[in-house]
Design a protein around this motif. Sequence first.
Motif, PDB file in Angstrom:
ATOM      1  N   GLN A 100       5.881  -6.303   5.763  1.00  0.00           N
ATOM      2  CA  GLN A 100       6.589  -6.216   4.488  1.00  0.00           C
ATOM      3  C   GLN A 100       7.020  -4.777   4.193  1.00  0.00           C
ATOM      4  N   THR A 101       6.149  -3.834   4.519  1.00  0.00           N
ATOM      5  CA  THR A 101       6.477  -2.417   4.290  1.00  0.00           C
ATOM      6  C   THR A 101       7.653  -1.993   5.156  1.00  0.00           C
ATOM      7  N   LEU A 102       7.670  -2.454   6.402  1.00  0.00           N
ATOM      8  CA  LEU A 102       8.746  -2.078   7.329  1.00  0.00           C
ATOM      9  C   LEU A 102      10.079  -2.750   6.973  1.00  0.00           C
ATOM     10  N   LYS A 103      10.047  -3.741   6.097  1.00  0.00           N
ATOM     11  CA  LYS A 103      11.303  -4.345   5.649  1.00  0.00           C
ATOM     12  C   LYS A 103      12.061  -3.431   4.693  1.00  0.00           C
ATOM     13  N   HIS A 104      11.348  -2.443   4.143  1.00  0.00           N
ATOM     14  CA  HIS A 104      12.015  -1.458   3.295  1.00  0.00           C
ATOM     15  C   HIS A 104      12.964  -0.654   4.174  1.00  0.00           C
ATOM     16  N   PRO A 105      14.263  -0.621   3.878  1.00  0.00           N
ATOM     17  CA  PRO A 105      15.241  -0.006   4.798  1.00  0.00           C
ATOM     18  C   PRO A 105      14.992   1.466   5.093  1.00  0.00           C
ATOM     19  N   VAL A 106      14.547   2.221   4.103  1.00  0.00           N
ATOM     20  CA  VAL A 106      14.293   3.653   4.323  1.00  0.00           C
ATOM     21  C   VAL A 106      13.064   3.845   5.199  1.00  0.00           C
ATOM     22  N   VAL A 107      11.999   3.099   4.899  1.00  0.00           N
ATOM     23  CA  VAL A 107      10.772   3.199   5.689  1.00  0.00           C
ATOM     24  C   VAL A 107      11.044   2.808   7.136  1.00  0.00           C
ATOM     25  N   SER A 127       6.803  17.479   6.175  1.00  0.00           N
ATOM     26  CA  SER A 127       6.602  17.687   4.734  1.00  0.00           C
ATOM     27  C   SER A 127       7.678  16.980   3.920  1.00  0.00           C
ATOM     28  N   ALA A 128       8.911  17.020   4.417  1.00  0.00           N
ATOM     29  CA  ALA A 128      10.016  16.369   3.716  1.00  0.00           C
ATOM     30  C   ALA A 128       9.791  14.860   3.635  1.00  0.00           C
ATOM     31  N   GLU A 129       9.359  14.250   4.740  1.00  0.00           N
ATOM     32  CA  GLU A 129       9.108  12.805   4.748  1.00  0.00           C
ATOM     33  C   GLU A 129       7.952  12.432   3.834  1.00  0.00           C
ATOM     34  N   MET A 130       6.853  13.194   3.906  1.00  0.00           N
ATOM     35  CA  MET A 130       5.679  12.863   3.113  1.00  0.00           C
ATOM     36  C   MET A 130       5.888  13.164   1.632  1.00  0.00           C
ATOM     37  N   THR A 131       6.885  13.991   1.317  1.00  0.00           N
ATOM     38  CA  THR A 131       7.272  14.225  -0.076  1.00  0.00           C
ATOM     39  C   THR A 131       8.187  13.108  -0.567  1.00  0.00           C
ATOM     40  N   LEU A 132       9.039  12.600   0.328  1.00  0.00           N
ATOM     41  CA  LEU A 132       9.973  11.535  -0.045  1.00  0.00           C
ATOM     42  C   LEU A 132       9.253  10.228  -0.360  1.00  0.00           C
ATOM     43  N   PHE A 133       8.301   9.834   0.478  1.00  0.00           N
ATOM     44  CA  PHE A 133       7.680   8.518   0.343  1.00  0.00           C
ATOM     45  C   PHE A 133       7.064   8.255  -1.035  1.00  0.00           C
ATOM     46  N   PRO A 134       6.290   9.190  -1.630  1.00  0.00           N
ATOM     47  CA  PRO A 134       5.739   8.903  -2.966  1.00  0.00           C
ATOM     48  C   PRO A 134       6.806   8.783  -4.045  1.00  0.00           C
ATOM     49  N   LYS A 135       8.023   9.255  -3.782  1.00  0.00           N
ATOM     50  CA  LYS A 135       9.109   9.151  -4.760  1.00  0.00           C
ATOM     51  C   LYS A 135       9.757   7.767  -4.754  1.00  0.00           C
ATOM     52  N   ILE A 136       9.624   7.055  -3.644  1.00  0.00           N
ATOM     53  CA  ILE A 136      10.261   5.743  -3.540  1.00  0.00           C
ATOM     54  C   ILE A 136       9.255   4.602  -3.390  1.00  0.00           C
ATOM     55  N   LEU A 137       7.972   4.946  -3.157  1.00  0.00           N
ATOM     56  CA  LEU A 137       6.933   3.940  -2.959  1.00  0.00           C
ATOM     57  C   LEU A 137       5.718   4.290  -3.806  1.00  0.00           C
ATOM     58  N   GLN A 138       4.843   3.298  -3.998  1.00  0.00           N
ATOM     59  CA  GLN A 138       3.606   3.574  -4.712  1.00  0.00           C
ATOM     60  C   GLN A 138       2.538   2.563  -4.321  1.00  0.00           C
ATOM     61  N   GLY A 139       1.284   2.866  -4.710  1.00  0.00           N
ATOM     62  CA  GLY A 139       0.175   1.944  -4.495  1.00  0.00           C
ATOM     63  C   GLY A 139      -0.055   1.595  -3.034  1.00  0.00           C
ATOM     64  N   LYS A 140      -0.303   0.300  -2.791  1.00  0.00           N
ATOM     65  CA  LYS A 140      -0.626  -0.184  -1.443  1.00  0.00           C
ATOM     66  C   LYS A 140       0.521   0.052  -0.468  1.00  0.00           C
ATOM     67  N   MET A 141       1.763  -0.040  -0.959  1.00  0.00           N
ATOM     68  CA  MET A 141       2.906   0.161  -0.072  1.00  0.00           C
ATOM     69  C   MET A 141       2.941   1.606   0.431  1.00  0.00           C
ATOM     70  N   LEU A 142       2.586   2.550  -0.429  1.00  0.00           N
ATOM     71  CA  LEU A 142       2.525   3.947  -0.011  1.00  0.00           C
ATOM     72  C   LEU A 142       1.400   4.143   0.993  1.00  0.00           C
ATOM     73  N   GLN A 143       0.243   3.525   0.742  1.00  0.00           N
ATOM     74  CA  GLN A 143      -0.869   3.628   1.680  1.00  0.00           C
ATOM     75  C   GLN A 143      -0.483   3.035   3.028  1.00  0.00           C
ATOM     76  N   ARG A 144       0.168   1.872   3.018  1.00  0.00           N
ATOM     77  CA  ARG A 144       0.578   1.242   4.279  1.00  0.00           C
ATOM     78  C   ARG A 144       1.609   2.111   5.013  1.00  0.00           C
ATOM     79  N   THR A 145       2.489   2.768   4.255  1.00  0.00           N
ATOM     80  CA  THR A 145       3.473   3.648   4.883  1.00  0.00           C
ATOM     81  C   THR A 145       2.782   4.824   5.564  1.00  0.00           C
ATOM     82  N   ASN A 146       1.776   5.406   4.910  1.00  0.00           N
ATOM     83  CA  ASN A 146       0.985   6.467   5.537  1.00  0.00           C
ATOM     84  C   ASN A 146       0.329   5.969   6.815  1.00  0.00           C
TER      85      ASN A 146
END
Length: 397
Positions: A6-13, A121-140
């Motif tokens: 589900q996380t990988l279905k996010h186009p940016v991720v 750093s740019a990627e890890m700064t971007l992700f919390p701006k577009i994701l949150q909670g479990k989806m952010l953890q799964r992206t990490n």
Amino acid sequence: MTDYIQTLKHPVVRRLSIIQFLSYFGTWFSQVAIFSMLVGYGADEITIALTAAMSMLPAVVLAPIIGIIVDKVDFKRLMMTLLFVEITMTLGFILIDSLSYVWILMLLIFIRSAAASMLFSAEMTLFPKILQGKMLQRTNEIHSVIWSICYASGMAIGGIATHYMGYDAAFIFDALLYGLAVLLLLGLTLDLEKEEHTDSNWKMFKNGFIYLKNSPKLLHLILLHASIGLTSFDALVTLLADFKYKEIIAVALAIGWLNATRAIALLLGSVLFSKIISQNNLQYFLIAQGVAIITWSQLQANFYISLIAIFIVGLFTTTIWAYTYLMIQENTDKAYLGRVISYNDMFFMVSNVLTAMFIGYAAKWGMSLESITSVLGIGFIFAALYYLWLKKHFIYH
């Protein structure tokens, strides 16, 4: 597994994950070539350790600059520039044909690593701006899994390719992968609210420093995350291959298989433990990591048994890395994310550099590789005690 899909279905991720894969695979592919080349040219322990440290140093000395750039410059434009820098530096490795040019090699590694640190750093700064909670953890965790897969396949295939095709072929292949990443980046679409930073660079630097200084819990989390730098085994694995295993297997193959075995475990460990780890039991994972490293230290004499031991070492690292990183992201104000992430990378890389230099100098001064490895394992026992103190005073306070 469904959560990851589900996380990988996010186009940016999804697109950034593919770019990460290409970039990381190429980096580890050529890493084997770099260290095999040094051994082939007769480099001593200190030169090997300095070279390993040089790939980590940019995140240390450039952290304040990286944080400001990440917070101010458009993400896609910054990524494109950084990928071109990595291509240029990687092709520059072809110019190195003896130890007399090792200082040029270190400079090229420094510049390429500076670009890689800023990109990360740019990627890890971007992700919390577009994701949150479990989806952010799964992206990490996906990021960690990609790193692990690339580490395993890059090191293994890189070791074989370097052994049979030579160093230059590995460097050219690496540059081509960066080129593919550039093509994918061209199609990336981001819908972000543009942040206006009207403060001067100096004021941004000062405000970021003050924010971190006034956030003791965040500072302690950053120091805890830095403990994972004790698993910076590049110099150690190279020395093991050179001193213990070269009579059994070629140095390039030994480096490749040791790192690949560990990386497979990094991937498997992330799948096994990502849903189990929490702030309630993190200390047990830190202890397990330390005990595994100490056990590996006692089994290094035999190459094949060492492969089993380093596999166990790798089971816990990715999970600890991803979870402690999530804790930092969740406790940081979005306006300061770029600067805090860069400072975090600075502390993490200081730990990596100190670990690499400790390995090199300790070996030079006659300390056995078994003892060196044990010291690194004991470091994680202290990290577990530190986390228990942190929980008592800041997390459950």
